[in-house]
Design an enzyme around this catalytic site. Structure first.
Site, PDB file in Angstrom:
ATOM      1  CD  GLU A 117      -2.974  -0.933   0.111  1.00  0.00           C
ATOM      2  OE1 GLU A 117      -2.618  -1.272  -1.045  1.00  0.00           O
ATOM      3  OE2 GLU A 117      -4.099  -0.499   0.372  1.00  0.00           O
ATOM      4  CB  THR A 143      -4.716   6.659  -3.839  1.00  0.00           C
ATOM      5  OG1 THR A 143      -5.474   5.628  -4.468  1.00  0.00           O
ATOM      6  CG2 THR A 143      -4.918   6.545  -2.339  1.00  0.00           C
TER       7      THR A 143
END
Lengths: 308, 308
Positions: free
Chosen positions: A130, A183
């Protein structure tokens, strides 16, 4: 004898779930990637195949590669792994594409080497994926992919993950408009301070949602699906957001909001029939505006990653 | 025939409970006031007796009087009430003294007139008493006094109160150092903005605490009893706070924090034996510093106000 190869299903996930920015997430049942992970005599991690999406396959550029290396670094193992990734989740869609790959990789590797690591340790390895994908090692997609159902990241320091009861009739509808929201961009537009007043609303709603999930009170779940902090800002990046949300609720959804950092929009409903009706209502908005989309209706997946 | 007089126990309450500023509260079992409420032919509310504390008895200056008038204004009733208040909770102690009086008054009145009002409506009337006491119509003491156990104020607009499961072995220890901290002062020193980072920690802990209460996971309850927002500021007003908290946890408490707006400090423990050990440890700190205190050990009260 341990298997030398394993094929796994890695579920898509909805992070934040309106009120639970950075802490709540849930796993989907019918949307996810497939991966094959195989032991090799050669050390390290190799991504030998990646279909369905145009993503890098160099180990250090791939989330599954990076997560896998984090696991290997913590384990004395005289070999390595090769990985095939069959992406069905679109990267950048906001339903945990990177988390599915990084979590799937470390979960499968752990199976192949006799499960030396706890689920919490696997979450930590997957979070390195991530970090590569978004610059932040968040756990709100990784945790539900790994544990299944609803999960709460109670704390990051130290990492503390709580599995939350998942009512049986809870279904998610997710619509993904084909526009790109990074993101990293959608994190950057957030303010670093919030009003105490909005904070109080938010933790009231998180408490209500968790209580609703444990008591299987669908109305309370619906009332708690509010976000006064992130949604008002991030929704600006998603064309038609307000209409899609409104139509979903008019069609009977318990609540609706941004999936992860978007642009996907989710709705939760009681029962599959309702979730499909909600899917039609959400689709109609993008049909009218003329934006292409994918749409999924899925039970909330109570088990997480599984062997195929 | 309905009774014309009723005697009730009005429990003391702990609001906020570390992570749940303005939303969480719990009721105590062995600490509380008594009230006698009696129907009269004369209209309006009269406080005919008030013992134990030096508080105003003029109807509009008394929290029970103001709450009672709020109820009467919503009900077509050709009479009134007189109230006797036997205070055992010290005003300004931070364990819901005003909430006990205002909630007790409206709960008892509702009993005497055939229960026309729902518990949620009673909360709204009692909140008028809170507005008189502190300038803010908060519900986090009123709700547990009325519903018993742990309660969550999910939302104020509209008012939405959720009863939370209360683990059977949960005991509270509350120590009240004899210093004065006004609720209005302790609200004023709070900042009106918080960092998003601290907000995330807070709603993670609220989620963890609610999950821990439903699953009766005492360790999780303990880990979730953190407050990064209010405690660091308000604890400055409470002499010895850090030591009392530290000693409570060393003695085995699951967690410890400020009760309401202070100056009382609470700790939660698993079992009465542990809670008493914690009480000794907390007392020792004020014995050493030389500050007078009251101390209470109580089961968490699952039923709220009751008829005596």
């Amino acid at each position: 004898m341990q298997a030398s190869e394993i094929r796994v299903f890695c579920p898509a996930t909805i992070a934040n779930v309106s009120c639970g920015f950075d802490v709540l997430g849930l796993a989907l049942d019918s949307v996810g990637d497939e991966m094959v992970v195989r032991k090799t005599q050669e050390k390290g991690i190799k991504i030998i195949k990646l279909t369905g999406q145009d993503l890098p396959t160099e180990t250090l550029q791939n989330v599954a590669g990076v997560a896998g290396l984090a696991l290997l670094a913590a384990f004395d193992y005289n070999g390595g792994f090769e990985i095939e990734i069959y992406k069905k989740i679109k990267a950048g869609s906001g339903i945990g594409s990177s988390a599915a790959s990084s979590t799937g990789a470390v979960w499968a590797m752990n199976q192949l080497i006799g499960k030396p690591f706890t689920p919490l340790e696997l979450v930590k390895f997957a979070m390195e994926g991530e970090r590569l994908a978004s610059g932040v090692a968040h756990a709100d997609n990784v945790a539900p992919a790994l544990f299944g159902g609803f999960t709460l990241v109670r704390s990051y320091q130290p990492l503390d993950i709580v599995k939350i009861n998942t009512p049986k009739e809870l279904f998610a509808t997710v619509i993904h408009p084909q526009i790109e929201v990074k993101t990293s961009d959608s994190r950057r537009i957030l303010k670093t301070t919030i009003s105490l007043e909005d904070g109080i609303k938010q933790w009231g709603n998180v408490g209500g949602l968790i209580a609703g999930l444990f008591t299987e009170d669908y109305d309370l779940i619906g009332r708690s699906l509010e976000d006064h902090i992130v949604e008002p800002i991030r929704s600006i990046l998603i064309p038609g957001f307000d209409s899609v949300k409104q139509k979903a609720i008019e069609a009977g959804a318990l609540g609706s909001g941004i999936s992860g950092s978007g642009p996907s929009i989710f709705a939760l409903s009681k029962g599959e029939v309702a979730a499909k009706k909600v899917a039609n209502a959400m689709s109609e908005v993008y049909d009218k505006i003329g934006i292409d989309y994918d749409i999924h209706v899925s039970k909330v997946n109570a088990e997480g990653i599984k062997i195929l």
